[in-house]
Enzyme design. Structure first.
Site, PDB file in Angstrom:
ATOM      1  N   PRO A 193     -25.736  18.793 -44.322  1.00 13.71           N
ATOM      2  CG  PRO A 193     -27.009  20.307 -45.573  1.00 13.71           C
ATOM      3  CD  PRO A 193     -26.189  19.058 -45.716  1.00 13.71           C
ATOM      4  CD  GLU A 194     -30.227  19.119 -40.807  1.00 11.65           C
ATOM      5  OE1 GLU A 194     -30.484  20.172 -40.218  1.00 11.65           O
ATOM      6  OE2 GLU A 194     -30.428  18.955 -42.018  1.00 11.65           O
ATOM      7  CB  THR A 195     -25.396  12.784 -40.182  1.00 12.45           C
ATOM      8  OG1 THR A 195     -24.556  13.337 -41.199  1.00 12.45           O
ATOM      9  CG2 THR A 195     -25.165  11.288 -40.104  1.00 12.45           C
ATOM     10  CG  HIS A 200     -33.124  17.594 -44.876  1.00  8.31           C
ATOM     11  ND1 HIS A 200     -32.259  18.138 -43.945  1.00  8.31           N
ATOM     12  CD2 HIS A 200     -32.363  16.803 -45.683  1.00  8.31           C
ATOM     13  CE1 HIS A 200     -31.039  17.694 -44.190  1.00  8.31           C
ATOM     14  NE2 HIS A 200     -31.068  16.893 -45.224  1.00  8.31           N
TER      15      HIS A 200
END
Length: 299
Positions: free
Chosen positions: A45-47, A76
């Site tokens: 979902p995120e990096t 997050h």
């Protein structure tokens, strides 16, 4: 060029739960296009990309990417990145203590490392600003955008709201857990019923129980237009909903958010809306589990 990376599950105490995050250590020579390509490759979902800070008093400069876009702030990725750095013990030749500050597009973001028996187990984020409520959306349009019917949207306490804290969210309350389970993320439906200009992040919740200064909710967040069909845990939305509740609630408020249940990645976010002599602020805390580490070589 070779870059180290680590992955971590955020807002969980159990491996393969919570929200996956890839943390890339370095990358200051990468273009935004290269960072976006790496984020698509990880498909978390995120990096995040952790780079030397511009202000030496800060811990690091951090950029955040979904598979489809860069974000100025998110929850997050901050909690997970801070925990990874605490596990490593140092970054850019300096020790990582119990307080870290990241330089992000939204500004300076502060976090406290949570420990048990001296070991880092997670982090608590303090939002860099209070969210702003920019307006509301037609309940019928929001219902249709997530495959529900008009009566499924609860408007007794607030209309579906447009709330911004770096990223912008559509936040709506639904009737119950069955309705929440029936909702779905569909980019075409979102554009058709909310329009191209509407926030791509649609956050639904239902109340499970409430006390005089506590609230327990279950939530889901759909962002197919940002490359995230469904998010298992959304710290930015937790800040946003606490900001929305600030206009509906007197005094301080503790919020426990369960998310990711329907997609098999249960998550828990502990949120506080604090009102005291220092003013008004929001914190989001959660635990993390280490998953993988390695090297990026195709750069």
């Amino acid at each position: 060029m070779t870059l180290r990376y680590e992955t971590v599950d955020v807002f969980t105490e159990t491996a393969f739960g919570g929200n996956p995050l890839a943390v890339v250590l370095g990358g200051e020579t990468l273009t935004a296009e290269a960072m976006q390509a790496i984020a698509r490759e990880f498909n978390c979902p995120e990096t995040t990309f952790v780079m030397p800070p511009e202000d030496p008093a800060h811990t690091a400069r951090v950029r955040i990417f979904t598979p489809g876009m860069e974000l100025p702030f998110a929850g997050h990725p901050n909690v997970g990145t801070a925990t990874v750095l605490a596990w490593r013990g140092e970054i850019f030749g300096r020790p990582v203590g119990d307080a870290v500050v990241f330089e992000e597009a939204i500004g300076a973001v502060g976090l406290e490392i949570l420990r048990a028996g001296g070991a880092a187990i997670g982090a608590r984020l303090t939002s860099p600003a209070m969210p702003t409520v920019r307006g509301s959306f037609d309940p019928s349009a929001v219902a249709a955008a997530v495959g529900l019917s008009d009566p499924n949207i609860v408007v007794a306490r607030h209309a579906p709201a447009h709330v911004a804290i770096g990223a912008t969210f559509v936040i709506a309350e639904v009737e119950d857990l069955d309705v929440l389970a029936a909702a779905r993320g569909d980019a075409g439906l979102q554009v058709k019923h909310l329009g191209e200009a509407a926030p791509p992040l649609v956050y639904l919740y239902t109340r499970e129980d409430a006390g005089p200064d506590t609230l327990h909710i279950r939530s889901r967040m759909f962002a197919p237009r940002a490359g995230i069909p469904e998010d298992p845990a959304t710290g930015g939305a937790a800040v946003a909903i606490a900001g929305l509740f600030a206009s509906l609630w007197d005094g301080s408020l503790d919020i426990v958010i369960d998310q990711g249940i329907e997609m098999g990645r249960p998550s828990r976010l502990d949120v506080r809306l604090i009102r005291d002599g220092e003013g008004e602020r929001i914190t989001v805390a959660g635990r993390c589990v280490a998953m993988m580490r390695g090297e990026l070589t195709a750069l």
